[in-house]
Write a protein that holds these residues in place. Structure first.
Motif, PDB file in Angstrom:
ATOM      1  N   ASP A 113     -19.149  57.764  81.579  1.00  0.00           N
ATOM      2  CA  ASP A 113     -19.146  57.712  83.048  1.00  0.00           C
ATOM      3  C   ASP A 113     -20.407  58.233  83.734  1.00  0.00           C
ATOM      4  O   ASP A 113     -20.703  57.800  84.844  1.00  0.00           O
ATOM      5  CB  ASP A 113     -17.939  58.477  83.596  1.00  0.00           C
ATOM      6  N   LEU A 167     -21.916  55.375  86.226  1.00  0.00           N
ATOM      7  CA  LEU A 167     -21.643  55.465  87.663  1.00  0.00           C
ATOM      8  C   LEU A 167     -22.936  55.447  88.466  1.00  0.00           C
ATOM      9  O   LEU A 167     -22.956  54.997  89.604  1.00  0.00           O
ATOM     10  CB  LEU A 167     -20.730  56.640  87.981  1.00  0.00           C
ATOM     11  N   TYR A 179     -23.491  51.819  88.659  1.00  0.00           N
ATOM     12  CA  TYR A 179     -22.468  51.258  89.574  1.00  0.00           C
ATOM     13  C   TYR A 179     -22.964  51.305  91.029  1.00  0.00           C
ATOM     14  O   TYR A 179     -23.002  50.290  91.724  1.00  0.00           O
ATOM     15  CB  TYR A 179     -21.229  52.140  89.388  1.00  0.00           C
ATOM     16  N   SER A 235     -21.260  47.754  85.703  1.00  0.00           N
ATOM     17  CA  SER A 235     -21.071  49.097  85.136  1.00  0.00           C
ATOM     18  C   SER A 235     -20.070  49.064  83.981  1.00  0.00           C
ATOM     19  O   SER A 235     -20.246  49.747  82.975  1.00  0.00           O
ATOM     20  CB  SER A 235     -20.642  50.087  86.216  1.00  0.00           C
ATOM     21  N   TRP A 236     -19.026  48.236  84.092  1.00  0.00           N
ATOM     22  CA  TRP A 236     -18.053  48.169  82.993  1.00  0.00           C
ATOM     23  C   TRP A 236     -18.631  47.482  81.759  1.00  0.00           C
ATOM     24  O   TRP A 236     -18.277  47.817  80.633  1.00  0.00           O
ATOM     25  CB  TRP A 236     -16.750  47.501  83.435  1.00  0.00           C
ATOM     26  N   ARG A 273     -11.079  42.484  85.239  1.00  0.00           N
ATOM     27  CA  ARG A 273     -10.396  43.506  86.032  1.00  0.00           C
ATOM     28  C   ARG A 273     -11.356  44.139  87.050  1.00  0.00           C
ATOM     29  O   ARG A 273     -10.992  44.434  88.174  1.00  0.00           O
ATOM     30  CB  ARG A 273      -9.870  44.584  85.078  1.00  0.00           C
ATOM     31  N   ASN A 319     -13.001  46.594  92.134  1.00  0.00           N
ATOM     32  CA  ASN A 319     -14.108  47.252  92.816  1.00  0.00           C
ATOM     33  C   ASN A 319     -14.504  46.562  94.117  1.00  0.00           C
ATOM     34  O   ASN A 319     -15.037  47.211  95.017  1.00  0.00           O
ATOM     35  CB  ASN A 319     -15.279  47.450  91.850  1.00  0.00           C
TER      36      ASN A 319
HETATM   37  C1  LIG Z   1     -17.876  51.885  84.532  1.00  0.00           C
HETATM   38  N1  LIG Z   1     -17.079  52.833  85.238  1.00  0.00           N
HETATM   39  C2  LIG Z   1     -16.529  53.916  84.498  1.00  0.00           C
HETATM   40  C3  LIG Z   1     -16.877  52.684  86.597  1.00  0.00           C
HETATM   41  N2  LIG Z   1     -17.391  51.785  87.233  1.00  0.00           N
HETATM   42  N3  LIG Z   1     -16.154  53.588  87.193  1.00  0.00           N
HETATM   43  C4  LIG Z   1     -15.852  53.545  88.601  1.00  0.00           C
HETATM   44  C5  LIG Z   1     -14.492  53.059  88.612  1.00  0.00           C
HETATM   45  C6  LIG Z   1     -13.983  52.478  89.830  1.00  0.00           C
HETATM   46  C7  LIG Z   1     -12.650  51.829  89.666  1.00  0.00           C
HETATM   47  N4  LIG Z   1     -11.612  52.808  89.861  1.00  0.00           N
HETATM   48  C8  LIG Z   1     -12.421  51.137  88.324  1.00  0.00           C
HETATM   49  O1  LIG Z   1     -11.540  51.576  87.593  1.00  0.00           O
HETATM   50  O2  LIG Z   1     -13.054  50.127  88.040  1.00  0.00           O
END
Ligand SMILES: CN(C)C(=N)NCCC[C@H](N)C(=O)O
Length: 288
Positions: free
Chosen positions: A174, A178, A181, A215-216, A268, A273
């Motif tokens: 993370d 982030l 992100y 980011s994922w 997802r 997001n």
């Molecule tokens: C790559 N990571 C860990 C993130 N982008 N984290 C922010 C998460 C935002 C949202 N609750 C979600 O679960 O996608």
């Protein structure tokens, strides 16, 4: 310290979470179990054995925890930017911070939220991995009866530190992602918005969605390792650490293991997001 950023982070996170939880259940199962042939197989089996409810297993705790986790993430992000640039959220589109400042603020938010997220995420992953249908007469009861029972059992069997199993992998996942992100979100908004103006709703939706996907995509290899370490309680396979888990997973299942769940994570990430950023921006404009 502006508190509305924390409240907006909470509400927007909760909306995104409900939308994304069924995808998340399929992802966690694909990453930690070898019985499924792919996304569709996992969805069909989950539906057949556990009905639609199976997709929502483990959701009550994240809903409660998102109040803390997302508000800490967005609150720390925004307040770090405030400390670095001396501009409030309302002034931020007129006097945009540099991408380095956005990255540092994002990494700081990511790092701090890990220590709120870790126990909730562990309980979610353990409950999502219980594939037994809800208690039926004659069938053995699932190991954990619900989130509170799961937390209590972990504390009893593994000690309170057991609640932080996988927290180091979560920190590695993370903290940088982030940063990525928030930089992706800012960059996409600035590309399609005239200087000094607020981005439109469509821009915020698309930029939020792609910030999630980017980011994922980067986070997926460490997400796999994190989920495996969380499942490795005292009675399961135990890894000696993040590197050991990476090496053993790659040796046994090939390098493809690090991309398990990538497609479902991305599918997802977009709606979750997009909704999270849209509601966050609108709540702050509304209160501003
Ligand atoms: C790559 N990571 C860990 C993130 N982008 N984290 C922010 C998460 C935002 C949202 N609750 C979600 O679960 O996608």
């Amino acid at each position: 310290m502006p508190v509305e950023e924390f409240v907006a982070g909470w509400i927007s996170g909760a909306l995104g979470l409900v939308l994304g939880h069924p995808f998340d259940t399929v992802k966690v199962r694909l990453q930690t179990q070898t019985t499924y042939r792919g996304i569709i197989d996992c969805m069909v089996k989950t539906y057949r054995h556990e009905s639609l409810l199976g997709f929502f297993k483990g959701m009550s705790f994240p809903i409660a925890s998102i109040a803390v986790v997302n508000s800490v993430l967005f609150g720390v992000y925004s307040n770090t930017l405030l400390a670095l640039t001396a501009t409030s959220h309302q002034e931020r589109w007129a006097q945009p911070p540099s991408y380095t400042q956005v990255f540092i603020a994002g990494c700081t938010g990511g790092f701090v939220q890990v220590y709120c997220l870790a126990p909730f995420d562990l309980i979610k992953v353990r409950l999502q991995n219980q594939t037994e249908p809800r208690a039926r007469p004659g069938s053995p009861p699932p190991r954990y009866r619900g989130p509170v029972h799961c937390a209590a059992s972990i504390c009893q069997e593994e000690g309170p530190r057991g609640l932080f199993r996988g927290a180091w992998a979560l920190t590695l996942r993370d903290t940088p992602t982030l940063g990525i992100y928030f930089v992706t979100y800012e960059w996409l908004c600035r590309q399609s918005t005239p200087d000094g103006q607020n981005p439109s709703s469509a821009t915020v939706l698309v930029a939020g969605g792609f910030a999630g996907i980017t980011s994922w995509a980067v986070a997926t290899p460490l997400d796999v390792i994190k989920s495996r370490m969380q499942m490795a309680g005292p009675k399961h396979r135990v890894y000696r650490g993040v590197l050991d888990c990476m090496a053993r997973s790659a040796q046994q299942e090939g390098l493809g293991v690090f991309f398990r769940g990538l497609t479902i994570n991305s599918a997802r990430a977009f709606p979750v997001n997009a909704v999270t950023f849209l509601s966050y921006e609108y709540l702050l404009r509304w209160w501003g």
